[in-house]
Write a protein that holds these residues in place. Structure first.
Motif, mmCIF file in Angstrom:
data_model
loop_
_atom_site.group_PDB
_atom_site.id
_atom_site.type_symbol
_atom_site.label_atom_id
_atom_site.label_comp_id
_atom_site.label_asym_id
_atom_site.label_seq_id
_atom_site.Cartn_x
_atom_site.Cartn_y
_atom_site.Cartn_z
ATOM 1 N N ALA A 149 -34.227 -28.951 45.098
ATOM 2 C CA ALA A 149 -34.862 -29.562 46.327
ATOM 3 C C ALA A 149 -35.448 -28.540 47.154
ATOM 4 C CB ALA A 149 -33.954 -30.598 46.974
ATOM 5 N N LEU A 150 -35.006 -27.223 47.307
ATOM 6 C CA LEU A 150 -35.265 -26.452 48.063
ATOM 7 C C LEU A 150 -36.974 -25.973 48.266
ATOM 8 C CD1 LEU A 150 -33.792 -24.672 50.342
ATOM 9 C CD2 LEU A 150 -33.623 -22.769 48.664
ATOM 10 N N LYS A 151 -37.563 -25.757 47.034
ATOM 11 C CA LYS A 151 -38.809 -25.457 47.167
ATOM 12 C C LYS A 151 -39.924 -26.650 47.787
ATOM 13 C CE LYS A 151 -39.455 -24.015 42.895
ATOM 14 N NZ LYS A 151 -38.267 -23.646 41.937
ATOM 15 N N GLY A 152 -39.223 -27.727 47.327
ATOM 16 C CA GLY A 152 -39.896 -28.823 48.203
ATOM 17 C C GLY A 152 -39.703 -28.872 49.462
ATOM 18 N N TYR A 153 -38.575 -28.724 49.987
ATOM 19 C CA TYR A 153 -38.245 -28.595 51.486
ATOM 20 C C TYR A 153 -39.243 -27.584 52.102
ATOM 21 C CZ TYR A 153 -35.425 -27.789 55.551
ATOM 22 O OH TYR A 153 -35.035 -27.827 56.850
ATOM 23 N N ALA A 154 -39.224 -26.251 51.473
ATOM 24 C CA ALA A 154 -39.945 -25.180 51.842
ATOM 25 C C ALA A 154 -41.426 -25.531 52.093
ATOM 26 C CB ALA A 154 -39.702 -24.150 50.862
ATOM 27 N N GLY A 155 -41.779 -26.309 51.198
ATOM 28 C CA GLY A 155 -43.292 -26.788 51.484
ATOM 29 C C GLY A 155 -43.680 -27.514 52.665
ATOM 30 N N GLN A 156 -42.574 -28.415 52.800
ATOM 31 C CA GLN A 156 -42.741 -29.264 54.105
ATOM 32 C C GLN A 156 -42.474 -28.714 55.463
ATOM 33 O OE1 GLN A 156 -39.631 -32.467 53.523
ATOM 34 N NE2 GLN A 156 -39.552 -32.629 55.776
ATOM 35 N N GLN A 157 -41.562 -27.436 55.144
ATOM 36 C CA GLN A 157 -41.253 -26.695 56.521
ATOM 37 C C GLN A 157 -42.640 -25.968 56.590
ATOM 38 O OE1 GLN A 157 -38.458 -27.805 57.682
ATOM 39 N NE2 GLN A 157 -37.933 -25.968 58.073
ATOM 40 N N ALA A 158 -43.377 -25.351 55.608
ATOM 41 C CA ALA A 158 -44.699 -24.953 55.816
ATOM 42 C C ALA A 158 -45.953 -25.684 56.425
ATOM 43 C CB ALA A 158 -45.207 -24.167 54.274
ATOM 44 N N VAL A 159 -45.448 -27.045 55.931
ATOM 45 C CA VAL A 159 -46.739 -27.977 56.584
ATOM 46 C C VAL A 159 -46.324 -27.867 58.187
ATOM 47 C CG1 VAL A 159 -47.169 -30.229 56.871
ATOM 48 C CG2 VAL A 159 -47.027 -29.157 54.526
ATOM 49 N N GLU A 160 -45.070 -28.085 58.442
ATOM 50 C CA GLU A 160 -44.838 -27.993 59.928
ATOM 51 C C GLU A 160 -45.066 -26.552 60.711
ATOM 52 O OE1 GLU A 160 -40.472 -29.096 60.472
ATOM 53 O OE2 GLU A 160 -40.858 -30.762 59.207
ATOM 54 N N LEU A 161 -45.153 -25.664 60.157
ATOM 55 C CA LEU A 161 -45.590 -24.295 60.727
ATOM 56 C C LEU A 161 -47.392 -24.436 60.700
ATOM 57 C CD1 LEU A 161 -43.588 -21.597 58.814
ATOM 58 C CD2 LEU A 161 -43.464 -22.154 61.061
ATOM 59 N N LEU A 162 -47.854 -24.883 59.870
ATOM 60 C CA LEU A 162 -49.378 -24.713 59.875
ATOM 61 C C LEU A 162 -49.600 -25.747 61.053
ATOM 62 C CD1 LEU A 162 -49.922 -24.769 55.774
ATOM 63 C CD2 LEU A 162 -50.427 -22.867 57.603
ATOM 64 N N GLU A 163 -49.063 -27.007 61.045
ATOM 65 C CA GLU A 163 -49.490 -27.921 61.961
ATOM 66 C C GLU A 163 -49.369 -27.317 63.514
ATOM 67 O OE1 GLU A 163 -47.174 -31.243 61.132
ATOM 68 O OE2 GLU A 163 -48.486 -32.067 59.768
ATOM 69 N N LYS A 164 -48.310 -26.476 63.633
ATOM 70 C CA LYS A 164 -48.206 -26.005 64.783
ATOM 71 C C LYS A 164 -49.125 -25.076 65.178
ATOM 72 C CE LYS A 164 -43.272 -26.194 65.640
ATOM 73 N NZ LYS A 164 -41.968 -25.800 64.588
ATOM 74 N N LEU A 165 -49.605 -24.323 64.004
ATOM 75 C CA LEU A 165 -50.379 -23.263 64.244
ATOM 76 C C LEU A 165 -52.342 -23.863 64.400
ATOM 77 C CD1 LEU A 165 -49.309 -20.522 61.715
ATOM 78 C CD2 LEU A 165 -49.814 -20.314 64.415
ATOM 79 N N ASP A 166 -52.077 -25.091 63.897
ATOM 80 C CA ASP A 166 -53.236 -25.880 64.177
ATOM 81 C C ASP A 166 -54.574 -25.401 62.989
ATOM 82 O OD1 ASP A 166 -54.820 -27.870 65.107
ATOM 83 O OD2 ASP A 166 -55.694 -26.771 66.606
ATOM 84 N N MET A 167 -53.883 -24.794 61.766
ATOM 85 C CA MET A 167 -54.593 -24.522 60.738
ATOM 86 C C MET A 167 -55.466 -25.478 60.054
ATOM 87 S SD MET A 167 -54.700 -21.570 59.311
ATOM 88 C CE MET A 167 -53.156 -20.983 59.987
ATOM 89 N N GLU A 168 -56.469 -25.109 59.562
ATOM 90 C CA GLU A 168 -57.492 -26.013 59.177
ATOM 91 C C GLU A 168 -56.883 -26.758 57.544
ATOM 92 O OE1 GLU A 168 -61.543 -25.231 58.709
ATOM 93 O OE2 GLU A 168 -61.512 -24.245 60.529
ATOM 94 N N ARG A 169 -56.823 -25.891 56.786
ATOM 95 C CA ARG A 169 -56.296 -26.252 55.396
ATOM 96 C C ARG A 169 -55.515 -25.260 54.586
ATOM 97 N NH1 ARG A 169 -61.537 -25.492 55.642
ATOM 98 N NH2 ARG A 169 -62.501 -24.536 53.743
ATOM 99 N N GLY A 170 -54.951 -25.695 53.559
ATOM 100 C CA GLY A 170 -54.206 -24.611 52.892
ATOM 101 C C GLY A 170 -53.560 -25.355 51.503
ATOM 102 N N ILE A 171 -53.390 -24.027 50.518
ATOM 103 C CA ILE A 171 -52.640 -24.955 49.340
ATOM 104 C C ILE A 171 -51.731 -23.782 48.921
ATOM 105 C CG2 ILE A 171 -54.425 -24.098 47.802
ATOM 106 C CD1 ILE A 171 -53.856 -26.720 46.126
ATOM 107 N N LEU A 172 -50.518 -24.282 48.712
ATOM 108 C CA LEU A 172 -49.270 -23.487 48.310
ATOM 109 C C LEU A 172 -48.891 -23.781 47.109
ATOM 110 C CD1 LEU A 172 -47.494 -23.913 51.916
ATOM 111 C CD2 LEU A 172 -49.277 -22.270 51.234
ATOM 112 N N THR A 173 -48.651 -22.771 46.313
ATOM 113 C CA THR A 173 -48.113 -22.930 44.867
ATOM 114 C C THR A 173 -46.663 -22.212 44.970
ATOM 115 O OG1 THR A 173 -50.284 -22.906 43.912
ATOM 116 C CG2 THR A 173 -48.502 -22.870 42.305
ATOM 117 N N LEU A 174 -45.600 -23.040 44.903
ATOM 118 C CA LEU A 174 -44.251 -22.825 45.457
ATOM 119 C C LEU A 174 -43.819 -22.768 43.722
ATOM 120 C CD1 LEU A 174 -43.434 -24.365 48.554
ATOM 121 C CD2 LEU A 174 -44.625 -22.082 48.287
ATOM 122 N N GLY A 175 -43.733 -21.852 42.900
ATOM 123 C CA GLY A 175 -43.094 -22.120 41.542
ATOM 124 C C GLY A 175 -43.990 -23.347 40.907
ATOM 125 N N GLY A 176 -42.972 -24.345 40.591
ATOM 126 C CA GLY A 176 -43.802 -25.396 39.849
ATOM 127 C C GLY A 176 -44.165 -26.497 40.853
#
Ligand code: AMP
Ligand code: MG
Length: 313
Positions: A149-176
């Protein structure tokens, strides 16, 4: 007439030029990092992309350090030794959510199987088939492992960071796991390939906006002994590799932690139970690859590039 055409052409060129400049002006950064025992590729667009990459990398390292099963001083290892390490409210929230997902899946996703995975040698790569007595003993222990579950959780944490930074868009490949964030400028969906274990891409999922696309597969970690293949996704009822006729399950869900926990759980459940579980739920879609090569996708999964049966409600 000729002149008018020239003016129009010049105007069009200026417009095209502006559009091209605007497109070029969007900052894009890509970085490859090694965390959680796997390669991660981070790609961000928007002002502050550099900052975003830095913050996500720091978050990935911090999560890895905290919940690592191999580091002796990680919070997880200390918990498993019966110590009482300090937990932040965020850590407690993670553990509560993980427990809820275990309940929701009837225990198919079980984060307390550390001893069983260890008995099979899946952590250090010192693989072996344990005896029934060793499996029974390991099943009786309650040792934490957030590997499902940790990599999925990390993806979600990344989304929260990107929202705070008001980032436009992104794609993260975290292992599988793939985590998309935001919309593409032309409104077109993200195209995320599902890995074909025999090489190449099995099919492509079209995903709009922010979502987590997670695959659990028996080909991702396994060993062979006496001609038998043993993989790393274990059935919590038996302590043996789940044998449900599946090669992989891909889950698409807005929430990363849920996507990751469910991909593992659906693999353990198999196609039939997994389809029923999907019918009772409304927060994810899934693609099942069977060991005989057949593909099944739930009705809301936008899958293309392969033939498949649709699972309907
Ligand atoms: P995933 O690749 O997300 O399916 O996670 C697989 C990893 O989670 C394994 O390598 C184990 O560390 C752990 N694991 C194995 N079986 C289970 C299970 N049934 N529930 C939760 N975690 C598991
Ligand atoms: Mg998982």
């Amino acid at each position: 007439m000729k002149r008018l055409l020239c003016v129009a052409l010049a105007a069009a060129l200026v417009l095209c030029g502006c559009a091209a400049d605007a497109w070029r002006a969007v900052e894009m950064r890509e970085e490859t990092v090694w965390a959680m025992d796997t390669v991660m590729d981070l790609k961000l667009w928007g002002k502050g992309a550099e900052e975003g990459i830095g913050q996500i990398t720091a978050m990935l390292y911090a999560l890895d350090e905290k919940w690592s099963v191999t580091r002796q001083e990680s919070v997880l290892s200390r918990m498993n030794r019966g110590e009482d390490p300090a937990l932040t409210p965020q850590d407690e929230d993670l553990l509560v959510r993980v427990e809820a997902l275990s309940q929701r899946t009837g225990g198919a996703f079980n984060p307390w199987m550390h001893s069983v995975s260890a008995a099979w040698g899946f952590y250090g790569g010192n693989y072996r088939v344990p005896t029934q007595a060793q499996i029974d003993e390991a099943l009786a222990q309650r040792q934490l492992d957030l590997g499902a579950a940790l990599k999925g959780y990390a993806g979600q944490q990344a989304v929260e960071l990107l929202e705070k930074l008001d980032m436009e868009r992104g794609i993260l490949t975290l292992g599988g796991n793939v985590q998309t964030y935001g919309e593409k400028p032309d409104g077109s969906p993200w195209n995320v390939g599902i890995q074909n274990p025999n090489g190449g891409v099995l099919g492509t999922l079209a995903v709009t906006g922010t979502a987590s696309i997670v695959t659990s597969g028996s080909y991702q970690r396994y060993f062979e002994e006496n001609g038998v293949r043993y993989h790393h996704i274990l059935d919590p009822k038996t302590g043996y590799p789940a044998d449900t006729g599946l090669t992989s399950v891909t889950v698409i869900c807005r929430d990363g932690l849920t996507a990751d926990a469910l991909s593992t759980a659906l693999f353990v459940m198999g196609l039939e139970r997994g389809s029923d579980f999907w019918r009772e739920s409304d927060d994810f879609e899934a693609v099942f690859l069977l060991t005989d090569g057949r593909i099944y996708a739930t009705a809301g999964a936008c899958l293309s590039g392969c033939e498949y049966e649709v699972i309907s409600r």
